[in-house]
Design a protein around this motif. Structure first.
Motif, PDB file in Angstrom:
ATOM      1  N   ALA A  80       0.853  -1.284   0.114  1.00 34.52           N
ATOM      2  CA  ALA A  80       0.000  -0.084  -0.169  1.00 34.52           C
ATOM      3  C   ALA A  80       0.878   1.310   0.072  1.00 34.52           C
ATOM      4  CB  ALA A  80      -0.972  -0.157   1.211  1.00 34.52           C
ATOM      5  N   GLY A  81       2.031   1.380   0.765  1.00 38.23           N
ATOM      6  CA  GLY A  81       3.051   2.382   0.799  1.00 38.23           C
ATOM      7  C   GLY A  81       3.361   2.752  -0.688  1.00 38.23           C
ATOM      8  N   GLU A  92       1.594   7.968  -1.874  1.00 38.28           N
ATOM      9  CA  GLU A  92       1.774   9.215  -2.410  1.00 38.28           C
ATOM     10  C   GLU A  92       0.802   9.551  -3.559  1.00 38.28           C
ATOM     11  OE1 GLU A  92       6.358  10.282  -2.234  1.00 38.28           O
ATOM     12  OE2 GLU A  92       5.866   8.095  -1.616  1.00 38.28           O
ATOM     13  N   THR A 118      -2.900   3.907   3.149  1.00 37.76           N
ATOM     14  CA  THR A 118      -2.519   2.533   3.447  1.00 37.76           C
ATOM     15  C   THR A 118      -3.487   1.744   4.359  1.00 37.76           C
ATOM     16  OG1 THR A 118      -1.107   3.267   5.376  1.00 37.76           O
ATOM     17  CG2 THR A 118       0.023   3.219   3.216  1.00 37.76           C
ATOM     18  N   PHE A 119      -3.141   0.720   5.008  1.00 39.95           N
ATOM     19  CA  PHE A 119      -3.878  -0.054   5.659  1.00 39.95           C
ATOM     20  C   PHE A 119      -3.806   0.045   7.397  1.00 39.95           C
ATOM     21  CE2 PHE A 119      -4.183  -2.120   1.724  1.00 39.95           C
ATOM     22  CZ  PHE A 119      -5.434  -2.291   1.401  1.00 39.95           C
ATOM     23  N   ARG A 120      -2.513  -0.001   7.639  1.00 43.26           N
ATOM     24  CA  ARG A 120      -2.146  -0.339   9.110  1.00 43.26           C
ATOM     25  C   ARG A 120      -1.540   0.851   9.690  1.00 43.26           C
ATOM     26  NH1 ARG A 120      -2.219  -4.561   6.343  1.00 43.26           N
ATOM     27  NH2 ARG A 120      -3.245  -6.190   7.076  1.00 43.26           N
ATOM     28  N   ASN A 163      -1.229  -4.625  -3.896  1.00 44.55           N
ATOM     29  CA  ASN A 163      -2.362  -3.459  -4.156  1.00 44.55           C
ATOM     30  C   ASN A 163      -3.225  -4.041  -5.026  1.00 44.55           C
ATOM     31  OD1 ASN A 163      -0.628  -2.250  -2.477  1.00 44.55           O
ATOM     32  ND2 ASN A 163       0.212  -0.900  -4.042  1.00 44.55           N
ATOM     33  N   GLY A 168       7.185  -0.585   0.137  1.00 45.07           N
ATOM     34  CA  GLY A 168       5.851   0.035   0.865  1.00 45.07           C
ATOM     35  C   GLY A 168       4.967  -1.070   1.431  1.00 45.07           C
ATOM     36  N   THR A 169       5.289  -1.948   2.126  1.00 46.73           N
ATOM     37  CA  THR A 169       4.748  -3.310   2.703  1.00 46.73           C
ATOM     38  C   THR A 169       5.017  -3.335   4.144  1.00 46.73           C
ATOM     39  OG1 THR A 169       3.904  -5.298   2.575  1.00 46.73           O
ATOM     40  CG2 THR A 169       5.976  -4.940   1.547  1.00 46.73           C
ATOM     41  N   VAL A 213       1.319  -9.458   6.072  1.00 48.22           N
ATOM     42  CA  VAL A 213       0.113 -10.303   5.661  1.00 48.22           C
ATOM     43  C   VAL A 213       0.674 -11.313   5.006  1.00 48.22           C
ATOM     44  CG1 VAL A 213      -1.942 -10.310   4.020  1.00 48.22           C
ATOM     45  CG2 VAL A 213      -1.665  -8.419   5.663  1.00 48.22           C
ATOM     46  N   ILE A 272      12.631  -0.651   0.238  1.00 44.16           N
ATOM     47  CA  ILE A 272      12.277   0.735   0.317  1.00 44.16           C
ATOM     48  C   ILE A 272      10.738   1.216   1.127  1.00 44.16           C
ATOM     49  CG2 ILE A 272      11.731   3.028  -1.209  1.00 44.16           C
ATOM     50  CD1 ILE A 272      12.879   1.305  -3.485  1.00 44.16           C
ATOM     51  N   PRO A 290       9.593   4.209   4.581  1.00 51.34           N
ATOM     52  CA  PRO A 290      10.029   5.017   5.741  1.00 51.34           C
ATOM     53  C   PRO A 290      10.107   4.295   6.883  1.00 51.34           C
ATOM     54  CG  PRO A 290       7.770   5.700   4.715  1.00 51.34           C
ATOM     55  CD  PRO A 290       8.187   4.440   3.835  1.00 51.34           C
ATOM     56  N   HIS A 291       9.543   3.145   7.196  1.00 48.61           N
ATOM     57  CA  HIS A 291       9.542   2.495   8.485  1.00 48.61           C
ATOM     58  C   HIS A 291       9.748   0.956   7.983  1.00 48.61           C
ATOM     59  CE1 HIS A 291       8.144   6.169  10.425  1.00 48.61           C
ATOM     60  NE2 HIS A 291       7.158   6.091   9.415  1.00 48.61           N
ATOM     61  N   ASP A 336      12.679   5.438   3.118  1.00 47.05           N
ATOM     62  CA  ASP A 336      12.379   6.685   2.335  1.00 47.05           C
ATOM     63  C   ASP A 336      10.969   6.234   1.635  1.00 47.05           C
ATOM     64  OD1 ASP A 336      12.189   9.204   0.991  1.00 47.05           O
ATOM     65  OD2 ASP A 336      13.691   8.899  -0.185  1.00 47.05           O
TER      66      ASP A 336
HETATM   67  P1  OAD Z   1       0.054  -1.808   5.229  1.00 50.49           P
HETATM   68  O1  OAD Z   1      -0.849  -0.543   5.560  1.00 50.49           O
HETATM   69  O2  OAD Z   1       0.231  -2.709   6.233  1.00 50.49           O
HETATM   70  O3  OAD Z   1       1.719  -1.313   5.188  1.00 50.49           O
HETATM   71  C1  OAD Z   1       2.024   0.143   4.417  1.00 50.49           C
HETATM   72  C2  OAD Z   1       3.373   0.156   4.371  1.00 50.49           C
HETATM   73  O4  OAD Z   1       3.668   1.582   3.846  1.00 50.49           O
HETATM   74  C3  OAD Z   1       4.151   0.530   5.752  1.00 50.49           C
HETATM   75  O5  OAD Z   1       5.222  -0.130   6.073  1.00 50.49           O
HETATM   76  C4  OAD Z   1       4.435   1.992   5.725  1.00 50.49           C
HETATM   77  O6  OAD Z   1       5.579   2.425   6.553  1.00 50.49           O
HETATM   78  C5  OAD Z   1       4.599   2.211   4.202  1.00 50.49           C
HETATM   79  N1  OAD Z   1       4.639   3.430   3.646  1.00 50.49           N
HETATM   80  C6  OAD Z   1       3.632   4.722   3.958  1.00 50.49           C
HETATM   81  N2  OAD Z   1       3.852   5.659   2.974  1.00 50.49           N
HETATM   82  C7  OAD Z   1       4.868   5.167   2.424  1.00 50.49           C
HETATM   83  C8  OAD Z   1       5.398   5.936   1.090  1.00 50.49           C
HETATM   84  N3  OAD Z   1       5.085   7.287   0.708  1.00 50.49           N
HETATM   85  N4  OAD Z   1       6.236   5.121   0.335  1.00 50.49           N
HETATM   86  C9  OAD Z   1       6.733   3.900   0.738  1.00 50.49           C
HETATM   87  N5  OAD Z   1       5.986   3.308   2.013  1.00 50.49           N
HETATM   88  C10 OAD Z   1       5.288   3.848   2.592  1.00 50.49           C
HETATM   89  O7  OAD Z   1      -0.029  -2.176   3.902  1.00 50.49           O
HETATM   90  P2  OAD Z   1       0.313  -3.570   2.914  1.00 50.49           P
HETATM   91  O8  OAD Z   1       1.711  -4.224   3.518  1.00 50.49           O
HETATM   92  O9  OAD Z   1       0.284  -3.181   1.558  1.00 50.49           O
HETATM   93  O10 OAD Z   1      -5.101  -6.758   1.597  1.00 50.49           O
HETATM   94  O11 OAD Z   1      -0.953  -4.450   3.410  1.00 50.49           O
HETATM   95  C11 OAD Z   1      -0.881  -5.723   3.008  1.00 50.49           C
HETATM   96  C12 OAD Z   1      -2.340  -6.175   2.586  1.00 50.49           C
HETATM   97  O12 OAD Z   1      -3.264  -5.710   3.696  1.00 50.49           O
HETATM   98  C13 OAD Z   1      -3.023  -5.385   1.717  1.00 50.49           C
HETATM   99  O13 OAD Z   1      -2.829  -5.702   0.350  1.00 50.49           O
HETATM  100  C14 OAD Z   1      -4.623  -5.545   2.033  1.00 50.49           C
HETATM  101  C15 OAD Z   1      -4.466  -5.173   3.431  1.00 50.49           C
HETATM  102  O14 OAD Z   1      -5.710  -5.769   4.371  1.00 50.49           O
HETATM  103  C16 OAD Z   1      -6.361  -6.906   1.093  1.00 50.49           C
HETATM  104  O15 OAD Z   1      -6.953  -5.810   1.397  1.00 50.49           O
HETATM  105  C17 OAD Z   1      -6.749  -8.265   0.736  1.00 50.49           C
END
Ligand code: OAD
Length: 229
Positions: free
Chosen positions: A10-11, A15, A20-22, A87, A172-173, A177, A196, A198-199, A215
């Motif tokens: 989602a990250g 932008e 994002t989700f979490r 995504n 960005g994950t 999951v 890549i 930020p966290h 970043d």
């Molecule tokens: P998460 O919301 O769990 O994680 C988002 C990640 O993106 C975090 O590690 C943030 O630090 C990072 N992030 C935030 N802004 C960013 C940026 N500008 N650039 C890069 N990274 C950034 O999302 P996912 O790991 O994708 O599933 O979640 C996995 C799955 O859980 C999703 O596919 C979705 C969700 O429930 C379903 O809906 C089936």
């Protein structure tokens, strides 16, 4: 050409204005997963589930690829780039990436609840799914999304792709999951892994050739390309 496998979450699209989700302002802060993203929810409260995804589509239609998506396309000049994305948006495709595998389904598609081989494209003029919208066999349509508790049909293909990578890039994950997060384990031992985020939620293990770029995707992908080329 060397093969770069890019696993995005989602990250990658943050932008572009998609939540994002979490994170603290993430989608799962606002909504309960069990109410909108499970087969039980679809059975018990179909209108709520359909409306949740109708809203997601409405937001996607306002969004465009960000610099990170665009920079991944540039990488195709020098590498065989295969994107595996968690995504459900289509921003990698909109940017112009040619090989994109969706692990968790695709927002701009609808699927029959009675015959999963019947999948239909949605578009900006016809992006909602409502109760009573049916496939040609008469079954209700649902979002073409992998709900929690459902199998991930593309996971074997994704694992095969990871096992042939020369370089793995994770963007960005939260790596929370599964089975998506387990794909890291299919990468050949010793290959460079770029992370890549930020966290970045990955621990430095001695046996990993890990390159962390703490970043955002919008600027982090360009930094990685500078290191690679
Ligand atoms: P998460 O919301 O769990 O994680 C988002 C990640 O993106 C975090 O590690 C943030 O630090 C990072 N992030 C935030 N802004 C960013 C940026 N500008 N650039 C890069 N990274 C950034 O999302 P996912 O790991 O994708 O599933 O979640 C996995 C799955 O859980 C999703 O596919 C979705 C969700 O429930 C379903 O809906 C089936």
């Amino acid at each position: 050409m060397k093969k770069i496998v890019v696993l995005t979450g989602a990250g990658m699209s943050a932008e572009s204005g998609l939540k994002t989700f979490r994170e603290s302002d993430g989608l799962w802060e606002e909504y309960n997963i069990e109410e909108v993203c499970t087969p039980e929810a679809l059975r018990k409260k179909p209108a709520l589930v359909l409306e949740f995804y109708n809203k997601r589509r409405e937001q996607l239609l306002q969004a465009s690829p960000n610099q990170g998506h665009l920079d991944l396309v540039k990488l195709e000049k020098n590498y065989d780039v295969q994107i595996i994305t968690q995504n459900v948006d289509n921003l990698h495709e909109q940017a112009g990436s040619t090989k994109v595998l969706h692990l968790h389904g695709e927002l701009m598609k609808a699927r029959s609840t009675g015959d999963e081989s019947l999948i239909y494209d949605l578009d900006k003029d016809n992006y909602t799914i409502k109760i009573g919208d049916r496939c040609e066999k008469g079954y209700q349509l649902r979002p073409h999304i992998v709900f929690f508790g459902e199998a991930v049909p593309m996971i074997e293909k994704a694992a095969d792709i990871c096992s042939t990578a020369d370089i793995l890039v994770i963007i960005g994950t939260s790596m929370n999951v599964y089975p998506a997060a387990g794909l890291l384990g299919f990468a050949p031992a010793g290959i460079p892994i770029y992370f890549i985020d930020p966290h970045p939620n990955i621990s430095e293990k001695d046996d990993l050739d890990l390159h962390i770029i703490a970043d955002k995707a919008g600027s982090g992908v360009a930094k990685m390309i500078d290191e690679l080329i």
